[in-house]
Write an enzyme that holds these catalytic residues in place. Structure first.
Site, PDB file in Angstrom:
ATOM      1  N   SER A 543      25.381 -11.336  29.057  1.00  0.00           N
ATOM      2  CA  SER A 543      25.509 -12.618  28.393  1.00  0.00           C
ATOM      3  C   SER A 543      24.696 -13.369  27.799  1.00  0.00           C
ATOM      4  O   SER A 543      24.769 -14.706  27.544  1.00  0.00           O
ATOM      5  CB  SER A 543      26.804 -13.712  28.584  1.00  0.00           C
ATOM      6  OG  SER A 543      28.174 -12.748  28.243  1.00  0.00           O
ATOM      7  N   ARG A 544      22.944 -12.714  27.923  1.00  0.00           N
ATOM      8  CA  ARG A 544      22.243 -13.322  27.561  1.00  0.00           C
ATOM      9  C   ARG A 544      21.511 -12.932  26.681  1.00  0.00           C
ATOM     10  O   ARG A 544      20.458 -14.100  26.311  1.00  0.00           O
ATOM     11  CB  ARG A 544      20.847 -12.082  28.733  1.00  0.00           C
ATOM     12  CG  ARG A 544      20.949 -10.979  27.962  1.00  0.00           C
ATOM     13  CD  ARG A 544      19.748  -9.924  29.414  1.00  0.00           C
ATOM     14  NE  ARG A 544      18.190 -10.700  29.027  1.00  0.00           N
ATOM     15  CZ  ARG A 544      17.756 -11.142  28.099  1.00  0.00           C
ATOM     16  NH1 ARG A 544      17.668  -9.830  27.124  1.00  0.00           N
ATOM     17  NH2 ARG A 544      16.253 -11.076  28.856  1.00  0.00           N
ATOM     18  N   GLY A 730      25.718 -18.413  26.332  1.00  0.00           N
ATOM     19  CA  GLY A 730      26.663 -16.885  26.224  1.00  0.00           C
ATOM     20  C   GLY A 730      27.448 -17.253  26.165  1.00  0.00           C
ATOM     21  O   GLY A 730      28.615 -18.470  25.900  1.00  0.00           O
ATOM     22  N   GLY A 732      30.111 -14.170  25.650  1.00  0.00           N
ATOM     23  CA  GLY A 732      30.294 -12.113  25.508  1.00  0.00           C
ATOM     24  C   GLY A 732      31.777 -12.110  26.779  1.00  0.00           C
ATOM     25  O   GLY A 732      32.347 -11.626  26.436  1.00  0.00           O
ATOM     26  N   GLU A 733      31.049 -12.529  27.917  1.00  0.00           N
ATOM     27  CA  GLU A 733      32.217 -12.304  28.735  1.00  0.00           C
ATOM     28  C   GLU A 733      33.162 -13.268  29.309  1.00  0.00           C
ATOM     29  O   GLU A 733      34.157 -12.893  30.383  1.00  0.00           O
ATOM     30  CB  GLU A 733      31.186 -11.927  29.857  1.00  0.00           C
ATOM     31  CG  GLU A 733      30.343 -10.161  29.357  1.00  0.00           C
ATOM     32  CD  GLU A 733      29.455  -9.840  30.150  1.00  0.00           C
ATOM     33  OE1 GLU A 733      29.537  -8.850  31.320  1.00  0.00           O
ATOM     34  OE2 GLU A 733      27.964 -10.839  30.828  1.00  0.00           O
TER      35      GLU A 733
END
Lengths: 776, 155
Positions: A543-544, A730, A732-733
């Site tokens: 998630s960078r 971030g 995403g995760e």
């Protein structure tokens, strides 16, 4: 630092590549065809553990249309590079491009390049192999026993040769405070064992790599990869050829979720065949091969937690056995990630983590959305629910009492990567989510004896944004570079090697650059990129994207803006500090009627030969600003069939400033979809007698369909991350991490049955119900 | 042994020589260069290869090219006219229903077939109809929203 009124950020804009995708024009790696191309296929072992005693390729070589056949005899005696994402000394080298000893069903024995995929497949059948069978082990606990078959005698960690004992690749022992003392102080101790499963990333695009040989031994590569620079490094390293001869072109991916970070298998095979035949070679994974080459590490987690009567955690010990399959594409990273995750879920003065990464004769596991964190979240958040019940404390109240706070140390992607928490919206999300779902309804369930029973569950979590830390990690390479150029028509090019697998990263970076420069979103173009012309960037993972690549894009834009303003100051005859940009104009700060267009400034520079307006930035992040999430879930359990239906889901995310709302919402719901699959459905089944994989297509491996998905409501916290670009983190995760325990806790609320091994299947529910009341 | 066939795709007639075992998908992508239609599983399970055959959605990986002779085939490339996006394409873009985009062509073709026959589908009907089109990125909700919204604007 505060959020301001932005011109671009937070407004509605469409993804930069959306129209192209909607038209069907965007070319993924597999849509690029080359003249004179050969097609490669891989011969894969039918056995879980065996030595290739003899291999005869002569019949295959004679088949008309076959141009090359390679076996372990033809590959360089260099261990293949799995993953240049890691620092060299941390990388695990445990495989050759083609193996003389096969270690899982589906392992690589030989490869063929032919004029058509059909002929290549026919050639595979003509390769004669004599295997000497070895006994195999599929269970990660059994694999560590003294008399278990040895899967790897030794591996290399960097250039150090390391003996492997009992199939254990690596261990970790981390201590903070004094857990023994802590457990003595505890009023209650809760101890449980949790087992997690083996879901597959299942991206919709099947991996393709095409290698095109050029003059002087060079290679142009088009591949489904999350990292073009790391793929280039891996190919150079695995083949033993100079880096500069290889050029990897960046393409959009059709999903990845971690499946395309590692590079040591088909990539090297394809490159080798291309160099050998001096023709373009295309290697495409079948769907079955994708099921054999990626997936989430299954883990056995023993968790012991000591708590005081008032709910304060005083001691916790996690013992984690991480199964990496037959090859360690990510070394022990998933176990180490789990350690960092465990240690930062809650404030606890005494903590101990004992972990080990183990080889088994099963297909190699890889990164998968959340990478080591969903497993740990499942254990920790299930345990918190159990503790809450024992103490008769509300589960949300229990979290509030132990929450990590702003200013606390955060062990991010593993315990040597830490930063400070600067923003945390967890409390806001928990309270809001509880209100929306009607948290107080949970008590109603206990006397319900009807067939369909409802329950509400909650879990929380987090994930880091990238792998930044105060000092460079001994494990991860973590830095990015970017270039911003303003053209003579006022348009802007952002040059970044970063790969977008669908997360919308490119769109976010474009938005950030537009905001920083003072141009419209539509004026920014994310250039095509390759390894020869774009600065180094890591694979898109952890998630960078928004936090690291977004930040370096902002910095590059800032540098370009410095040149722009310097030229504008000559044109407008005002000092630089009296100038500002907005919507494509440069204007004098309190005299907006005095302005010139950005386009005009660049054009003047062009006419006078002042040069290009261009900014280059490099960035090594020193933080990994965690994004926090919550999951509230209402389920309906059919006590007759065991089926669990998720009827409502509230997903809360603290992502700092929202750059692109559609993007964040999309990540949230997509993350929930994958998390629900982890909770209820997805698992790669392996035949315990011979190691064959039983779920190699979408009929046998089920993902949630649109009919199965519950309505998902999203709430976004109002926070600002001072270390992130315009306050962003971030997303995403973090959204996937708490899903499985939330479902599990909801099921418990519904039927007082706690499933501690994923996935929560109807069979397990029925078995547990019958155990509770045998007349059920 | 190749066979000569005539295929009508996106309103154009193509005279081709194909192997009888070639799928319609393979011919569309590799001979005609229409790579918008994707191949996700080769087994008709994921829907990414969906095209319309006489108005009905089919998995083109399960249709032989020789079988498609005489039918009207519509692929994603045939949807927009003169550079104008079809309403479904426009709404998919604006609602954020496109993440990686790999399912998008198949999903849009399926949605078109639905809206061509059912001008006011309910949400449940939409979800049932697109159930054969997998998406791994979006969780489906923005896809469903953009289809329902397109229905309201459908001609």
């Amino acid at each position: 630092m505060q959020r301001e009124d932005y011109n671009v950020i937070g407004k509605k804009f469409n993804k930069v590549e959306a129209v192209e995708k909607a038209l069907g024009h965007l070319k993924y790696a597999g849509d690029i065809y080359f003249q004179n191309c050969l097609y490669a296929k891989v011969l894969r072992s039918p056995h879980a553990h065996a030595i290739v005693k003899r291999i005869n390729t002569s019949k295959a070589e004679k088949l008309k249309g076959v141009k090359a056949v390679i076996t372990h005899k033809d590959v360089p005696k260099i261990p293949t590079w799995h993953n240049a994402l890691y620092v060299f000394s941390a990388q695990c080298f445990d495989s050759f491009i083609l193996e003389e000893k096969v270690r899982h069903v589906g392992d690589r024995v030989a490869a063929v390049a032919a004029v058509s995929p059909e002929i290549a497949e026919e050639a595979l059948e003509l390769i004669e192999v004599e295997y000497q069978l070895l006994s195999a082990v599929f269970d990660r606990i059994k694999a560590m026993e003294e008399d278990s078959p040895t899967i790897h005698d030794f591996v290399w960690r960097g250039s150090d040769k390391v003996k492997i004992k009992n199939n254990i690749l690596a261990t970790r022992e981390i201590k903070i405070g004094d857990v023994e003392k802590g457990f003595k102080e505890a009023d209650i101790i809760v101890e449980n064992i949790y087992e997690t499963s083996r879901p597959n990333n299942a991206p919709l695009e099947r991996s393709v790599i095409t290698c095109c040989p050029g003059p002087g031994g060079s290679l142009e590569v088009y591949a489904t990869t999350q990292g073009v620079h790391t793929l280039r490094m891996s190919l150079a390293g695995s083949l033993g050829i100079p880096l500069h001869l290889i050029n990897v072109h960046r393409v959009y991916l059709g999903g990845s979720f971690g499946a395309h970070i590692h590079t040591g298998f088909i990539e090297s095979i394809c490159a080798l065949l291309a160099l050998k035949t001096q023709r373009p070679v295309r290697l495409e994974k079948t769907r079955k091969e994708i099921f054999l080459s990626c997936g989430r590490h299954p883990e056995t987690i023993k968790l012991k937690t000591g708590v005081k009567k008032d709910g304060t955690l005083v001691a916790q010990h996690m013992d984690l056995t991480d199964d990496t399959g037959a090859y360690a594409t990510g070394a022990e990273s998933k176990m180490v990630l789990g350690a960092g995750d465990f240690m930062s879920m809650y404030q606890c003065p005494n903590q101990r983590f004992t972990g080990r990464t183990v080889y088994t004769n099963t297909p190699p596991l890889t990164a998968m959305r959340g990478a080591g964190n969903p497993q740990v979240h499942f254990a920790v958040e299930s345990q918190m629910d159990i503790i809450a019940e024992q103490l008769m404390v509300d589960p949300i109240e229990l979290r509030l009492r132990n929450l990590i706070k702003i200013g606390d140390k955060m062990y991010g992607a593993g315990h040597d990567i830490f930063s400070r928490i600067n923003s945390n919206g967890t409390q806001e999300l928990m309270i809001k989510g509880a209100e929306i779902i009607g948290w107080s309804r949970r008590g109603e369930v206990s006397n319900d004896k009807s067939r369909l029973r409802r329950g509400i569950g909650f879990a929380r979590g987090f994930h880091t944004s990238g792998c930044g830390s105060e000092k460079p990690s001994g494990f991860y390479v973590e830095y990015s570079g970017a270039i911003v150029m303003i053209n003579i028509d006022g348009s802007v090019n952002l040059i970044t090697a970063s790969v977008d697998s669908g997360s919308g990263g490119h769109t976010v970076y474009a938005g950030i650059v537009a905001e920083e420069l003072g141009v419209r979103f539509e004026d920014v173009v994310v250039s095509d990129a390759d390894t020869q012309t774009a600065p180094f960037d890591c694979p898109t993972h952890a998630s960078r994207g928004t936090y690291v690549v977004g930040m370096v894009s902002k910095e590059a834009a800032k540098k370009a803006k410095e040149i722009l303003l310097k030229w504008a100051s000559e044109i407008l005859e005002e000092p630089v500090n009296r100038l500002q940009t907005k919507e494509g104009k440069v204007y004098v700060v309190d005299q907006p009627e005095r302005w010139t267009s950005i386009e005009e400034v660049v054009l003047v520079g062009h006419r006078n030969g002042w040069g290009s307006v261009i900014g280059l930035a490099n960035l090594r992040p020193t933080e990994c600003a965690p994004h926090f999430t919550v999951a509230f879930c209402e389920v309906e359990v059919d006590t007759q069939t065991g089926k669990v239906c998720v009827v409502r889901y509230i997903a809360g995310a603290d992502v700092g400033t929202v750059i692109n709302r559609n993007g964040v919402e999309g990540q949230i719901v997509g993350g929930v979809h994958m998390g629900l699959g982890y909770a209820l459905l997805e698992d790669t089944k392996i035949d315990e007698t011979n190691g064959e994989i039983l779920t190699t297509n979408f009929t046998d491996y089920k993902i949630l369909s649109p009919i199965d998905m519950p309505p998902v409501e999203t709430i976004i916290a109002d926070t600002f991350e001072p270390t992130g670009p315009f306050g962003a983190k971030g997303s995403g995760e973090g959204v996937t991490n708490p899903v499985a325990p939330a479902v599990c806790n909801a099921v418990y609320n519904a039927i007082r049955v706690r499933i501690k091994d994923l996935p929560i299947t109807p069979e397990k529910i029925l078995k547990a119900l019958r155990k509770k009341s045998p007349n059920h | 042994m190749k066979r000569r066939i005539e295929l009508r795709i996106n309103g154009e007639i193509y005279e081709l020589e194909v192997e009888p075992r070639s799928t319609l998908l393979k011919v569309i992508r590799e001979i005609l260069g229409l790579t918008g239609t994707k191949c996700g599983c080769e087994r008709g399970e994921c829907g990414s290869c969906t095209v319309l055959m006489n108005g009905l959605p089919v998995n083109s990986c399960l249709v032989l090219a020789v079988e498609a002779e005489g039918s009207d085939i519509l692929t994603i490339e045939g949807l927009s006219k003169d550079g104008t996006l079809h309403i479904l394409q426009k709404n998919f873009v604006e609602y954020g229903a496109i993440q990686c985009g790999f399912c998008t062509p198949g999903m849009i073709m399926t949605a078109k077939a639905l809206l061509d026959t059912n001008h006011r589908p309910t949400e449940e009907e939409v979800r049932q109809y697109i159930a054969g089109n997998f998406c791994r990125c979006t969780g489906y909700d923005k896809i469903v929203k953009s289809i329902l919204s397109s229905a309201l604007e459908y001609k």
